[in-house]
Every structure is written in C-alpha cells, then in structure tokens.
Design a protein around this motif. Sequence first.
Motif, PDB file in Angstrom:
ATOM      1  N   ILE A  66      62.234   8.546  37.419  1.00  0.00           N
ATOM      2  CA  ILE A  66      61.957   9.394  38.369  1.00  0.00           C
ATOM      3  C   ILE A  66      62.744  10.756  38.105  1.00  0.00           C
ATOM      4  CG2 ILE A  66      62.041  10.064  41.049  1.00  0.00           C
ATOM      5  CD1 ILE A  66      61.531   7.107  41.581  1.00  0.00           C
ATOM      6  N   HIS A  67      63.910  10.675  37.921  1.00  0.00           N
ATOM      7  CA  HIS A  67      64.744  11.950  37.526  1.00  0.00           C
ATOM      8  C   HIS A  67      64.546  12.678  36.381  1.00  0.00           C
ATOM      9  CE1 HIS A  67      66.882  11.542  41.405  1.00  0.00           C
ATOM     10  NE2 HIS A  67      66.954  10.174  41.216  1.00  0.00           N
ATOM     11  N   ALA A  68      64.016  11.918  35.299  1.00  0.00           N
ATOM     12  CA  ALA A  68      63.805  12.492  34.208  1.00  0.00           C
ATOM     13  C   ALA A  68      62.408  13.268  33.814  1.00  0.00           C
ATOM     14  CB  ALA A  68      63.414  11.158  33.271  1.00  0.00           C
ATOM     15  N   GLU A  69      61.720  13.332  35.405  1.00  0.00           N
ATOM     16  CA  GLU A  69      60.580  14.500  35.350  1.00  0.00           C
ATOM     17  C   GLU A  69      59.658  14.021  34.371  1.00  0.00           C
ATOM     18  OE1 GLU A  69      61.838  18.431  35.621  1.00  0.00           O
ATOM     19  OE2 GLU A  69      62.969  17.814  37.533  1.00  0.00           O
ATOM     20  N   LEU A  70      58.942  12.874  34.353  1.00  0.00           N
ATOM     21  CA  LEU A  70      58.011  12.173  33.284  1.00  0.00           C
ATOM     22  C   LEU A  70      56.806  12.681  33.745  1.00  0.00           C
ATOM     23  CD1 LEU A  70      59.617   8.684  32.410  1.00  0.00           C
ATOM     24  CD2 LEU A  70      59.881  10.931  31.148  1.00  0.00           C
ATOM     25  N   ASN A  71      55.923  13.033  32.896  1.00  0.00           N
ATOM     26  CA  ASN A  71      54.377  13.174  33.211  1.00  0.00           C
ATOM     27  C   ASN A  71      53.436  12.101  33.185  1.00  0.00           C
ATOM     28  OD1 ASN A  71      54.558  16.175  33.357  1.00  0.00           O
ATOM     29  ND2 ASN A  71      54.724  16.237  31.083  1.00  0.00           N
ATOM     30  N   MET A  72      52.678  11.907  34.220  1.00  0.00           N
ATOM     31  CA  MET A  72      51.565  10.789  34.519  1.00  0.00           C
ATOM     32  C   MET A  72      50.110  11.346  33.663  1.00  0.00           C
ATOM     33  SD  MET A  72      51.237   7.857  35.121  1.00  0.00           S
ATOM     34  CE  MET A  72      52.609   7.195  36.226  1.00  0.00           C
ATOM     35  N   VAL A  73      49.983  10.897  32.580  1.00  0.00           N
ATOM     36  CA  VAL A  73      48.588  11.451  31.832  1.00  0.00           C
ATOM     37  C   VAL A  73      47.798  10.341  31.889  1.00  0.00           C
ATOM     38  CG1 VAL A  73      47.924  12.360  29.742  1.00  0.00           C
ATOM     39  CG2 VAL A  73      50.124  12.769  30.499  1.00  0.00           C
ATOM     40  N   ARG A  74      46.444  10.321  32.297  1.00  0.00           N
ATOM     41  CA  ARG A  74      45.339   9.705  32.593  1.00  0.00           C
ATOM     42  C   ARG A  74      44.648   9.861  31.086  1.00  0.00           C
ATOM     43  NH1 ARG A  74      40.135   9.936  34.242  1.00  0.00           N
ATOM     44  NH2 ARG A  74      39.067   8.204  34.533  1.00  0.00           N
ATOM     45  N   ARG A  75      44.222   8.589  30.470  1.00  0.00           N
ATOM     46  CA  ARG A  75      43.440   8.865  29.355  1.00  0.00           C
ATOM     47  C   ARG A  75      42.345   7.795  29.496  1.00  0.00           C
ATOM     48  NH1 ARG A  75      48.422   9.750  26.433  1.00  0.00           N
ATOM     49  NH2 ARG A  75      48.688  11.920  25.951  1.00  0.00           N
ATOM     50  N   GLU A  76      41.237   8.100  29.178  1.00  0.00           N
ATOM     51  CA  GLU A  76      39.962   6.957  29.006  1.00  0.00           C
ATOM     52  C   GLU A  76      39.757   6.560  27.801  1.00  0.00           C
ATOM     53  OE1 GLU A  76      36.195   7.713  31.039  1.00  0.00           O
ATOM     54  OE2 GLU A  76      36.847   7.842  32.916  1.00  0.00           O
ATOM     55  N   MET A  77      39.628   5.360  27.365  1.00  0.00           N
ATOM     56  CA  MET A  77      39.266   4.817  26.053  1.00  0.00           C
ATOM     57  C   MET A  77      38.649   3.529  26.070  1.00  0.00           C
ATOM     58  SD  MET A  77      43.319   4.122  25.169  1.00  0.00           S
ATOM     59  CE  MET A  77      43.859   5.357  25.749  1.00  0.00           C
ATOM     60  N   PRO A  78      38.153   2.986  24.868  1.00  0.00           N
ATOM     61  CA  PRO A  78      37.446   1.585  24.971  1.00  0.00           C
ATOM     62  C   PRO A  78      38.697   0.727  25.050  1.00  0.00           C
ATOM     63  CG  PRO A  78      36.945   2.920  23.126  1.00  0.00           C
ATOM     64  CD  PRO A  78      37.805   3.653  23.664  1.00  0.00           C
ATOM     65  N   LYS A  79      38.482  -0.424  25.897  1.00  0.00           N
ATOM     66  CA  LYS A  79      39.395  -1.503  26.313  1.00  0.00           C
ATOM     67  C   LYS A  79      40.168  -1.948  24.957  1.00  0.00           C
ATOM     68  CE  LYS A  79      39.288  -6.059  28.016  1.00  0.00           C
ATOM     69  NZ  LYS A  79      38.462  -7.041  28.691  1.00  0.00           N
ATOM     70  N   GLU A  80      39.292  -2.334  23.930  1.00  0.00           N
ATOM     71  CA  GLU A  80      40.051  -2.741  22.730  1.00  0.00           C
ATOM     72  C   GLU A  80      40.967  -1.816  21.968  1.00  0.00           C
ATOM     73  OE1 GLU A  80      39.707  -5.809  21.522  1.00  0.00           O
ATOM     74  OE2 GLU A  80      38.312  -6.071  23.165  1.00  0.00           O
ATOM     75  N   GLU A  81      40.854  -0.483  22.359  1.00  0.00           N
ATOM     76  CA  GLU A  81      41.760   0.362  21.760  1.00  0.00           C
ATOM     77  C   GLU A  81      43.241   0.257  22.739  1.00  0.00           C
ATOM     78  OE1 GLU A  81      42.451   5.216  21.206  1.00  0.00           O
ATOM     79  OE2 GLU A  81      40.231   4.819  21.490  1.00  0.00           O
ATOM     80  N   ALA A  82      42.906   0.495  24.042  1.00  0.00           N
ATOM     81  CA  ALA A  82      44.100   0.231  24.623  1.00  0.00           C
ATOM     82  C   ALA A  82      44.755  -0.835  24.690  1.00  0.00           C
ATOM     83  CB  ALA A  82      43.536   0.249  26.217  1.00  0.00           C
ATOM     84  N   LEU A  83      44.014  -2.119  24.117  1.00  0.00           N
ATOM     85  CA  LEU A  83      44.989  -3.295  23.931  1.00  0.00           C
ATOM     86  C   LEU A  83      45.750  -3.096  22.752  1.00  0.00           C
ATOM     87  CD1 LEU A  83      42.262  -5.892  24.777  1.00  0.00           C
ATOM     88  CD2 LEU A  83      44.334  -5.486  25.851  1.00  0.00           C
ATOM     89  N   LYS A  84      45.222  -2.273  21.656  1.00  0.00           N
ATOM     90  CA  LYS A  84      45.713  -2.110  20.350  1.00  0.00           C
ATOM     91  C   LYS A  84      47.069  -1.385  20.210  1.00  0.00           C
ATOM     92  CE  LYS A  84      41.818  -2.683  17.398  1.00  0.00           C
ATOM     93  NZ  LYS A  84      40.708  -2.152  16.471  1.00  0.00           N
ATOM     94  N   ILE A  85      46.991  -0.244  21.380  1.00  0.00           N
ATOM     95  CA  ILE A  85      47.942   0.626  21.483  1.00  0.00           C
ATOM     96  C   ILE A  85      49.233  -0.101  22.311  1.00  0.00           C
ATOM     97  CG2 ILE A  85      46.869   2.483  21.183  1.00  0.00           C
ATOM     98  CD1 ILE A  85      47.132   3.292  23.957  1.00  0.00           C
ATOM     99  N   GLY A  86      49.014  -1.262  22.839  1.00  0.00           N
ATOM    100  CA  GLY A  86      50.049  -2.117  23.644  1.00  0.00           C
ATOM    101  C   GLY A  86      50.108  -1.712  25.240  1.00  0.00           C
ATOM    102  N   ALA A  87      48.850  -1.418  25.638  1.00  0.00           N
ATOM    103  CA  ALA A  87      48.799  -0.906  27.104  1.00  0.00           C
ATOM    104  C   ALA A  87      48.978  -2.118  27.968  1.00  0.00           C
ATOM    105  CB  ALA A  87      47.433  -0.150  27.504  1.00  0.00           C
ATOM    106  N   GLU A  88      49.696  -2.163  28.873  1.00  0.00           N
ATOM    107  CA  GLU A  88      49.877  -3.391  29.933  1.00  0.00           C
ATOM    108  C   GLU A  88      48.539  -3.390  30.963  1.00  0.00           C
ATOM    109  OE1 GLU A  88      52.378  -5.637  29.776  1.00  0.00           O
ATOM    110  OE2 GLU A  88      53.524  -4.428  27.830  1.00  0.00           O
ATOM    111  N   MET A  89      48.114  -4.758  31.166  1.00  0.00           N
ATOM    112  CA  MET A  89      47.153  -4.833  31.891  1.00  0.00           C
ATOM    113  C   MET A  89      47.540  -5.821  33.120  1.00  0.00           C
ATOM    114  SD  MET A  89      44.594  -7.463  30.319  1.00  0.00           S
ATOM    115  CE  MET A  89      43.780  -6.175  29.223  1.00  0.00           C
ATOM    116  N   GLU A  90      47.269  -5.815  34.281  1.00  0.00           N
ATOM    117  CA  GLU A  90      47.524  -6.899  35.419  1.00  0.00           C
ATOM    118  C   GLU A  90      46.853  -7.954  35.015  1.00  0.00           C
ATOM    119  OE1 GLU A  90      46.562  -7.543  40.162  1.00  0.00           O
ATOM    120  OE2 GLU A  90      46.776  -5.424  39.271  1.00  0.00           O
TER     121      GLU A  90
END
Length: 122
Positions: free
Chosen positions: A37-61
């Motif tokens: 929180i104190h590091a002032e990190l940016n929240m960036v939304r990107r749309e992409m194919p699900k397979e690409e998101a899995l390849k880059i290691g995006a976490e899912m519920e």
Amino acid sequence: QRGSNITAERLRIDFSHPQKMTSEEVKKVEDVVNEKIHAELNMVRREMPKEEALKIGAEMEFGAKYGDVVSVYFLEDKDGKPFSKEFCGGPHVKNTSELGHFKILKEEAVSQGVRRIKAILE
C-alpha cells in the motif's frame, strides 16, 4: 485463493492453508500488504486471451469459471514491474496509495485445508 467477498466496509478472503495461522504469520501478511500500500503501486487492467493469462502466471480464483477473454489486473511499481497478476472482473483503485491501513480482524477455518481472513482498511 479459494474465494473472496469484498465490500467497501470489509474484505473476506478464503485460501488454502493446512492449519491455523500463527500470530506471526498474521502479522507478516499485514506487514506485506501495508508495505505494498505504502509503495504506491499502480493497478493496471489488461484484457487478454485466457490462455495467455495462464502462460504469464496470472492467479485465478479456485473453481471460478472464466471466458475465453479475461481481465487481468497487474499491481505494478513505477517501472512497470508487477508484484501480482490476477484474473478479476471487479472494480479497483488506480493506485495502492488510495487504500488505508490493512488490518486482519479474524482468521478462522472454513473447511479442512481452507482458512478465512476477515480484514478492514482503516
């Protein structure tokens, strides 16, 4: 993550963990979240194919269903280096500096191997 319920007043996160968290583990989670929180990190939304998101290691519920195109939220430092990448469809802050102090109020069992934290932003 095994589930979540987040409102403006509080948050609830379910996660896989084999036993009750120690007070040291709870403090460490609070410290890491507050550091980001104190590091002032940016929240960036990107749309992409699900397979690409899995390849880059995006976490899912766990157990959630997603379409062929997903929204992935990146929590990034000022140089664009991500701290986290998550599938998500909900609204978010633009920067962690908009958040308050993170405090875990309760940690409890939900089922065998699944724990829950209830927390607030003060």
